[in-house]
Design a protein around this motif. Structure first.
Motif, PDB file in Angstrom:
ATOM      1  N   ARG A   1      -3.613 -43.191 -13.874  1.00 50.43           N
ATOM      2  CA  ARG A   1      -3.728 -43.786 -15.311  1.00 50.43           C
ATOM      3  C   ARG A   1      -3.515 -42.774 -16.339  1.00 50.43           C
ATOM      4  NH1 ARG A   1      -9.123 -47.357 -14.736  1.00 50.43           N
ATOM      5  NH2 ARG A   1      -8.296 -48.837 -13.199  1.00 50.43           N
ATOM      6  N   SER A   2      -2.669 -41.835 -15.963  1.00 50.05           N
ATOM      7  CA  SER A   2      -2.634 -40.738 -17.046  1.00 50.05           C
ATOM      8  C   SER A   2      -0.832 -40.723 -17.229  1.00 50.05           C
ATOM      9  CB  SER A   2      -3.127 -39.353 -16.512  1.00 50.05           C
ATOM     10  OG  SER A   2      -4.284 -39.466 -16.233  1.00 50.05           O
ATOM     11  N   LEU A   3      -0.697 -40.346 -18.545  1.00 51.12           N
ATOM     12  CA  LEU A   3       0.868 -40.169 -18.854  1.00 51.12           C
ATOM     13  C   LEU A   3       1.120 -38.507 -18.295  1.00 51.12           C
ATOM     14  CD1 LEU A   3       3.138 -40.938 -20.718  1.00 51.12           C
ATOM     15  CD2 LEU A   3       2.170 -39.497 -22.340  1.00 51.12           C
ATOM     16  N   TRP A   4       2.141 -38.751 -17.304  1.00 51.66           N
ATOM     17  CA  TRP A   4       2.759 -37.727 -16.540  1.00 51.66           C
ATOM     18  C   TRP A   4       3.988 -37.071 -17.344  1.00 51.66           C
ATOM     19  CZ3 TRP A   4       7.350 -36.266 -14.521  1.00 51.66           C
ATOM     20  CH2 TRP A   4       7.347 -35.409 -13.590  1.00 51.66           C
ATOM     21  N   GLY A   5       4.865 -37.911 -17.889  1.00 51.63           N
ATOM     22  CA  GLY A   5       6.076 -37.532 -18.334  1.00 51.63           C
ATOM     23  C   GLY A   5       6.836 -38.656 -18.993  1.00 51.63           C
ATOM     24  N   VAL A   6       8.296 -38.629 -19.392  1.00 55.17           N
ATOM     25  CA  VAL A   6       8.739 -39.426 -19.817  1.00 55.17           C
ATOM     26  C   VAL A   6      10.412 -39.339 -19.328  1.00 55.17           C
ATOM     27  CG1 VAL A   6       9.340 -37.673 -21.970  1.00 55.17           C
ATOM     28  CG2 VAL A   6       9.797 -40.009 -22.234  1.00 55.17           C
ATOM     29  N   LEU A   7      11.007 -40.515 -19.401  1.00 52.01           N
ATOM     30  CA  LEU A   7      12.379 -40.532 -18.916  1.00 52.01           C
ATOM     31  C   LEU A   7      13.221 -41.140 -20.222  1.00 52.01           C
ATOM     32  CD1 LEU A   7      14.571 -40.995 -16.735  1.00 52.01           C
ATOM     33  CD2 LEU A   7      14.016 -43.320 -16.522  1.00 52.01           C
ATOM     34  N   ILE A   8      14.205 -40.299 -20.606  1.00 54.72           N
ATOM     35  CA  ILE A   8      14.814 -40.206 -21.760  1.00 54.72           C
ATOM     36  C   ILE A   8      16.376 -40.468 -21.514  1.00 54.72           C
ATOM     37  CG2 ILE A   8      15.258 -39.137 -23.880  1.00 54.72           C
ATOM     38  CD1 ILE A   8      12.712 -37.496 -23.913  1.00 54.72           C
TER      39      ILE A   8
ATOM     40  N   ALA B   1      10.032 -43.526 -10.180  1.00 55.16           N
ATOM     41  CA  ALA B   1       9.579 -41.817 -10.442  1.00 55.16           C
ATOM     42  C   ALA B   1       8.076 -41.559 -10.331  1.00 55.16           C
ATOM     43  CB  ALA B   1      10.174 -41.600 -11.904  1.00 55.16           C
ATOM     44  N   ALA B   2       7.418 -42.625 -10.903  1.00 57.87           N
ATOM     45  CA  ALA B   2       5.679 -42.350 -10.897  1.00 57.87           C
ATOM     46  C   ALA B   2       5.366 -42.517  -9.314  1.00 57.87           C
ATOM     47  CB  ALA B   2       5.192 -43.590 -11.779  1.00 57.87           C
ATOM     48  N   ALA B   3       5.805 -43.551  -8.525  1.00 59.67           N
ATOM     49  CA  ALA B   3       5.389 -43.568  -7.397  1.00 59.67           C
ATOM     50  C   ALA B   3       5.860 -42.370  -6.407  1.00 59.67           C
ATOM     51  CB  ALA B   3       6.180 -44.791  -6.691  1.00 59.67           C
TER      52      ALA B   3
ATOM     53  N   PRO C   1       7.684 -43.956 -20.932  1.00 64.09           N
ATOM     54  CA  PRO C   1       6.506 -43.121 -20.219  1.00 64.09           C
ATOM     55  C   PRO C   1       6.630 -43.071 -18.606  1.00 64.09           C
ATOM     56  CG  PRO C   1       5.642 -45.022 -21.252  1.00 64.09           C
ATOM     57  CD  PRO C   1       6.945 -45.066 -21.575  1.00 64.09           C
ATOM     58  N   ILE C   2       6.321 -42.256 -17.893  1.00 65.30           N
ATOM     59  CA  ILE C   2       6.052 -42.033 -16.595  1.00 65.30           C
ATOM     60  C   ILE C   2       4.541 -41.975 -16.577  1.00 65.30           C
ATOM     61  CG2 ILE C   2       6.340 -41.002 -14.506  1.00 65.30           C
ATOM     62  CD1 ILE C   2       8.960 -39.821 -15.638  1.00 65.30           C
TER      63      ILE C   2
END
Length: 613
Positions: free
Chosen positions: A366-373, A397-399, A361-362
């Motif tokens: 404190r929220s789920l933005w996306g996913v790295l697969i 990526a989150a930063a 997860p990204i």
């Protein structure tokens, strides 16, 4: 070869002692009978040589101990049967005593020579064993792969020992043939030496007692060396992997620190992950709603394949049985080792050749933005540490996303402030023009009417009213000038080019305009450009002592290019002037950049580039 006393192989190679005693007795008997038979024809002194031949044989094969015993027995037999008087141990005369003494000395010398020869032979054997051990050690310990060294070792062993053939087989190797198998067992070693059957027993004994222990020790050392080499190779590979990961993280951190666009960061994260992991595809997916997600970054072994199958902007249903759904449901890393469902996404992934995938997860804020697969197209699963390695990249990526959102929020806030200020100026200009200015004009007209109605006799009153009317007219003119500075009406009605031409005519300095406008721009861009030019002309008139100001403006579908140059004294410093700081804030509020070049004595150049959205 394991260390052992030098006498050990010597004792093991002797024939049995009883056989030696029997051979000694037979030799003495034959030599005595032969001497008795020849005593009539040969001098008695020559018979000592007969006893020395047997003594040499026994001392060589069974050692000096039995040789000494045989020497004493031979001396007694020589004296008793051959030296006159025969059949007695007492010699007759000094000559016979000398003969017996010489024979005894020769017998002892033969025993000593036999021992020396045996020791020399033993040393030669030990040297050959040492040379063989050294050769085997070189073959086994210098080889990079033990399995390739065993055949060469077996050939060298067969060559040195004159064996028809030899082979060294490890555990699990096929054991074809019907030869003699000598097991080699040791710590971490389970092998066997296979030689042809029917070899002489001394050769077999040598193989069992010397060669097999040597091979055991060498194989143990070789296996240990191979384990150490594997550990070093693994450590080297692990350090190389860590160094490569750290280099990739540094490159991404540099992008994030330089506030690179989200799309560039996503592409870099996907590419770095694809190079580090044994993956076929890497995707960065942003959750749009609870039911859909969109691809914002991708990487593939084949660029054409990834663009054709998983392009940027592709929307995925958040379908059960996929990594995207598992991460959205749990908010934690997820892994699917086999896409075996029948859903739309699963079927599409299988058509791409995807067999397994790992997602992390990204989390932004404190929220789920996306996913790295990361996905694989082979039957082999992705390594167990894939999730841990991916987490560091998802944090970067989150930063980047958080920075981009902060920058976007800041730009939007500055744009809203500028828009609110412009709207306030327009409202004030409209209120001044429609209310205050019109009322002052009406008051001026009434005052003129009042002035006209005053009798001529009241000349002083007429002058005062005329003075008041002139003051009202000046106030209206100033108010008009103020309203034009707030938001000129011609800018809203005629556009940027007429407004700039009016601004140039009203400037106290000569202004040369070079305008290339294809069409009208959105209002926020026209207002920004107008105020930048207005502030620049005001600064030039107040501080530059210039003779001319040149304004060049070019626009197209993508960017507004504005350049304002004067030939004044220069030396303008944006850090010390609130006007230039205000211009910078206004331009950057709509996503543009502004640079000021002002060398002393070389004038001032202000250059602004504003992207048009």
């Amino acid at each position: 070869m394991r260390p052992s006393p030098p006498a050990t192989p010597e004792r093991r190679s002797r024939p049995p002692l009883l056989l030696g005693i029997l051979v000694a007795a037979v030799c003495l008997t034959v030599e005595t009978l032969l001497g008795i038979g020849l005593s009539r024809f040969v001098p008695v002194e020559a018979f000592g040589v007969l006893y020395l031949v047997g003594l040499l044989l026994v001392a060589s094969l069974w050692g000096p101990g039995l040789g000494l015993v045989m020497a004493v027995a031979g001396t007694l037999a020589f004296d008793y049967f051959l030296i006159p008087p025969a059949w007695t141990l007492w010699p007759d005369g000094r000559r016979d005593v000398v003969v017996l003494g010489v024979f005894m000395a020769l017998a002892l010398l033969v025993c000593a020579l036999a021992r020396t020869a045996r020791l020399l032979w033993s040393q030669m054997e030990s040297r050959r064993e040492a040379d063989l051990s050294a050769a085997l050690a070189r073959l086994l310990l210098r080889a990079s792969d033990l399995s390739t060294a065993l055949p060469a070792t077996a050939r060298r062993l067969a060559s040195d020992l004159n064996l028809p053939s030899a082979s060294i087989e490890t555990e699990g190797a096929p054991s074809g043939g019907t030869g003699l198998t000598l097991p080699i067992r040791g710590e971490g070693v389970n092998a066997a030496l296979r030689v042809p059957a029917g070899l002489p027993s001394p050769v077999v004994r040598r193989l069992r007692e010397r060669v097999v222990p040597c091979l055991q020790v060498l194989l143990e050392v070789a296996c240990e060396r191979e384990k150490v080499a594997d550990a070093l190779r693994h450590s080297r590979d692990e350090l190389a992997r860590i160094a490569e990961e750290q280099a990739a993280l540094r490159r991404l951190a540099t992008l994030v620190a330089h506030a690179a666009p989200e799309s560039e960061v996503f592409h870099a994260v996907a590419c770095e992950m694809g190079r580090l992991l044994p993956a076929r595809h890497v995707l960065i997916i942003r959750y749009e709603t609870a039911a859909t997600a969109i691809t914002v970054g991708n990487w593939g072994v084949s660029r054409r394949e990834i663009d054709a199958t998983m392009p940027l902007g592709y929307r995925w249903p958040v379908e059960r049985g996929t990594v995207t759904e598992a991460v959205a449901r749990t908010g934690a890393p997820a892994r699917i080792d086999d896409y075996g469902g029948e859903g739309e996404v699963v079927t599409r992934l299988r058509s791409f050749g995807v067999r397994s995938a790992v997602g992390c997860p990204i989390i932004v804020g404190r929220s789920l933005w996306g996913v790295l697969i990361a996905s694989s197209s082979t039957e082999e699963r992705l390594p167990p540490d894939t999730e841990v390695r991916m987490m560091e990249f998802t944090e970067l990526a989150a930063a980047a996303i958080a920075n981009a959102q902060s920058n976007a929020d800041l730009k939007a806030s500055r744009a809203r402030v500028a828009a609110a200020a412009d709207e306030a100026r327009r409202r004030i200009e409209r209120d001044l023009h429609d209310s205050t200015q019109q009322r002052l004009v009406s008051l001026g007209l009434e005052m003129r009417c009042t002035q006209a109605a005053v009798p001529p006799a009241l000349g002083d009153l007429r002058l005062r009213i005329a003075h008041a009317v002139a003051g009202l007219e000046e106030t209206v003119a100033e108010l008009q000038e103020l309203s034009r500075g707030l938001h000129p009406a011609i800018l809203a009605k005629g556009g940027l080019e007429p407004a700039l031409r009016v601004l140039a005519r009203r400037s106290s300095l000569p202004v040369e305009l070079d305008l290339h406008l294809d069409e009208r721009l959105p209002q926020r861009y026209e207002v920004t450009v107008y105020h930048v030019v207005s502030e620049a002309l005001t600064n030039a008139a107040k501080h530059a002592f210039a003779s001319v100001v040149r304004v060049a403006l070019t626009t197209d579908d993508k960017v507004i290019d504005l350049s304002i140059r004067d030939d004044g004294v220069g030396g303008a410093d944006p850090a010390r002037g609130s006007g230039l700081i205000g211009l910078t804030d206004r331009v950057e509020a709509i996503g543009g950049t502004i640079t000021v070049t002002s060398r002393k004595g070389a004038g001032t150049t202000l250059h602004a580039e504003i992207p048009v959205e």
